[in-house]
Design a protein around this motif. Structure first.
Motif, PDB file in Angstrom:
ATOM      1  N   ARG A  57       0.834  -1.210   0.000  1.00 39.65           N
ATOM      2  CA  ARG A  57       0.000   0.000   0.000  1.00 39.65           C
ATOM      3  C   ARG A  57       0.863   1.253   0.000  1.00 39.65           C
ATOM      4  NH1 ARG A  57      -5.608   0.055   1.062  1.00 39.65           N
ATOM      5  NH2 ARG A  57      -5.312   2.269   1.471  1.00 39.65           N
ATOM      6  N   ASN A  58       0.572   2.165  -0.935  1.00 39.09           N
ATOM      7  CA  ASN A  58       1.307   3.436  -0.981  1.00 39.09           C
ATOM      8  C   ASN A  58       0.616   4.528  -0.181  1.00 39.09           C
ATOM      9  OD1 ASN A  58      -0.808   4.502  -2.626  1.00 39.09           O
ATOM     10  ND2 ASN A  58       0.207   3.761  -4.469  1.00 39.09           N
ATOM     11  N   LYS A  59      -0.550   4.221   0.376  1.00 34.88           N
ATOM     12  CA  LYS A  59      -1.315   5.238   1.100  1.00 34.88           C
ATOM     13  C   LYS A  59      -1.858   4.672   2.401  1.00 34.88           C
ATOM     14  CE  LYS A  59      -4.845   8.793   0.367  1.00 34.88           C
ATOM     15  NZ  LYS A  59      -5.739   9.413  -0.634  1.00 34.88           N
ATOM     16  N   LYS A  61      -4.625   5.518   5.251  1.00 35.89           N
ATOM     17  CA  LYS A  61      -5.780   6.324   5.646  1.00 35.89           C
ATOM     18  C   LYS A  61      -6.053   6.007   7.110  1.00 35.89           C
ATOM     19  CE  LYS A  61      -7.805   6.102   1.009  1.00 35.89           C
ATOM     20  NZ  LYS A  61      -8.998   5.738   0.199  1.00 35.89           N
ATOM     21  N   HIS A  91       1.539  -1.621   4.565  1.00 33.75           N
ATOM     22  CA  HIS A  91       2.167  -0.392   4.090  1.00 33.75           C
ATOM     23  C   HIS A  91       3.512  -0.662   3.425  1.00 33.75           C
ATOM     24  CE1 HIS A  91      -0.213   1.768   7.504  1.00 33.75           C
ATOM     25  NE2 HIS A  91      -0.946   1.580   6.421  1.00 33.75           N
ATOM     26  N   THR A 129       0.658   9.553   1.828  1.00 29.78           N
ATOM     27  CA  THR A 129       0.970   8.885   0.567  1.00 29.78           C
ATOM     28  C   THR A 129       2.473   8.841   0.377  1.00 29.78           C
ATOM     29  OG1 THR A 129      -1.083   9.753  -0.384  1.00 29.78           O
ATOM     30  CG2 THR A 129       0.541   8.853  -1.916  1.00 29.78           C
ATOM     31  N   HIS A 130       2.960   7.685  -0.069  1.00 24.07           N
ATOM     32  CA  HIS A 130       4.397   7.449  -0.255  1.00 24.07           C
ATOM     33  C   HIS A 130       4.674   7.209  -1.725  1.00 24.07           C
ATOM     34  CE1 HIS A 130       8.049   4.755  -0.118  1.00 24.07           C
ATOM     35  NE2 HIS A 130       8.440   5.752   0.641  1.00 24.07           N
ATOM     36  N   SER A 131       5.674   7.882  -2.266  1.00 24.94           N
ATOM     37  CA  SER A 131       5.984   7.761  -3.692  1.00 24.94           C
ATOM     38  C   SER A 131       7.078   6.725  -3.931  1.00 24.94           C
ATOM     39  CB  SER A 131       6.448   9.113  -4.237  1.00 24.94           C
ATOM     40  OG  SER A 131       7.821   9.328  -3.937  1.00 24.94           O
ATOM     41  N   THR A 213      -3.990   2.619  -4.864  1.00 25.82           N
ATOM     42  CA  THR A 213      -3.246   2.421  -3.615  1.00 25.82           C
ATOM     43  C   THR A 213      -2.085   1.432  -3.750  1.00 25.82           C
ATOM     44  OG1 THR A 213      -4.786   0.698  -2.928  1.00 25.82           O
ATOM     45  CG2 THR A 213      -5.265   2.936  -2.204  1.00 25.82           C
ATOM     46  N   THR A 215       1.004   0.819  -6.172  1.00 25.69           N
ATOM     47  CA  THR A 215       1.724   1.422  -7.299  1.00 25.69           C
ATOM     48  C   THR A 215       2.141   0.392  -8.333  1.00 25.69           C
ATOM     49  OG1 THR A 215       2.546   3.147  -5.803  1.00 25.69           O
ATOM     50  CG2 THR A 215       3.644   2.934  -7.930  1.00 25.69           C
TER      51      THR A 215
END
Length: 373
Positions: A57-59, A61, A91, A129-131, A213, A215
């Motif tokens: 998961r890149n996000k 919540k 994550h 959010t993670h890139s 969510t 990538t």
């Protein structure tokens, strides 16, 4: 994948936890292909695209609960009390490292978590959010602007503790209801977009822009759409284009591409990305997708990636249009089946499952439709 939160009964969001991943993937494939057996009887099914089982998961919540000085970051229980899930194994590694640091900063900040049963407090959610390049966008969802100065004071320390921090913002959500965010966003950093590098293309995300969510799976979706549409001549429209992921992947020097999205913020993100890429033949407009298709000459191909409810009356417009091909990416096979029933002249040639959400029964399925001659 194993999860101590699941084993302890603290979180049951991952309904397939404990089921082997190969079994999960096979079950999803049976479910979506079975649901589409009548709507797509001649479809060629490509191999399912598998995800990493964890750390995808890149996000995050995160509902903020607990009390001042001792917040919980995670979900709410049946009584509306906070359940801390700051070490969730879903994550991405960089995101997993960031969330506990954010919890410490919130605890030291004096921000009071919002108490849902008591309807008191300020900080409702953290949206992080993670890139792929290790940068972060962190959004603080507050009930009112009164605590905005406290968040402003956090920015310098947040940047020092998490050097990948690029965007920090406050979202105001004053209503007492199950809504994740509000309409007003206040950006507190010089940068207002998070670059997401996908397949060598950089997409710029503003705080309220939508992005998948997962990538790696989003990248596979874009590659598959390109493969299906590669030989298409004529223009391509990306309806419900969001931040322009499909449109920018399909853009070529010899092809006009148009992205249509109701969110003006998402369109601004897409335009920023297109300008940076030098994609001169890619345009983006803020408009309703259904109305826009009816307003002029249709393209050769349309890509749709709608919300769970599907495309509704847009299916009727596509059926009666001159559009020769449609690529439809869906997170709800039921609404997909319903929409396909409204487009009998467009036949499903190919289909593929993309496992966007391991450990759950959720799915993403994409189909390629071609008009029958």
């Amino acid at each position: 994948m194993e999860c101590s939160y699941f084993d302890a009964g603290a979180c049951r969001s991952c309904t397939l936890m404990g089921t082997g991943y190969a079994v999960q993937l096979a079950g999803k494939q049976r479910a979506v292909s079975g649901a589409l057996v009548d709507a797509a009887p001649a479809a060629t099914w490509e191999e399912p695209f598998a995800s990493a089982e964890s750390g995808f998961r890149n996000k995050a919540k995160l509902v903020v609960g607990g009390r001042r000085g001792a917040p919980t970051l995670g979900i709410l229980d049946a009584q509306g009390r906070g359940v801390d899930l700051r070490h969730c194994g879903l994550h991405e590694p960089g995101l997993a490292q960031a969330v506990p640091v954010l919890a410490e900063l919130v605890a030291a900040s004096g921000l009071r978590p919002y108490d849902v049963p008591g309807r008191q407090g300020e900080l409702k959610h953290l949206l992080v959010t993670h890139s792929p390049d290790g940068e972060l966008m962190t959004r603080f969802v507050l009930r009112s602007p009164g605590q905005l100065p406290r968040v402003r004071e956090l920015v310098a320390e947040l940047t020092a503790r998490l050097p990948g921090t690029r965007v920090v913002s406050v979202n105001l959500q004053p209503e007492h209801k199950a809504v994740l965010e509000g309409e007003e966003e206040i950006v507190l950093t010089p940068a207002s977009t998070l670059p997401m590098r996908v397949n060598g293309i950089t997409l710029h995300l503003r705080p309220r822009s939508f992005f998948q969510t997962n990538t790696a799976v989003a990248a596979a979706l874009y590659r598959q759409a390109c493969a299906w549409v590669d030989a298409t001549s004529g223009s391509v429209w990306d309806l419900y284009c969001g931040a322009g992921g499909f449109a920018l992947h399909l853009a070529r020097p010899d092809r006009d591409v148009l992205g249509v999205e109701v969110s003006a913020e998402a369109v601004a993100s897409a335009r920023t990305s297109a300008a940076e890429l030098g994609a001169d033949r890619a345009r983006f407009v803020a408009a309703d997708a259904t109305s826009y298709l009816a307003s002029g000459t249709g393209p050769a191909c349309v890509v749709v990636n709608p919300p769970r409810r599907g495309i509704g009356s847009l299916a009727d417009r596509l059926e009666s249009s001159g559009v020769r091909e449609v690529v439809y990416s869906s997170c709800n096979v039921r609404s997909l089946v319903r929409d396909l029933g409204r487009m009998p002249s467009l036949r499903v040639r190919s289909a593929r499952l993309f496992d966007m959400f391991p450990q759950t029964g959720h799915h993403e399925v994409m189909v390629h439709l071609v008009r029958a001659d």
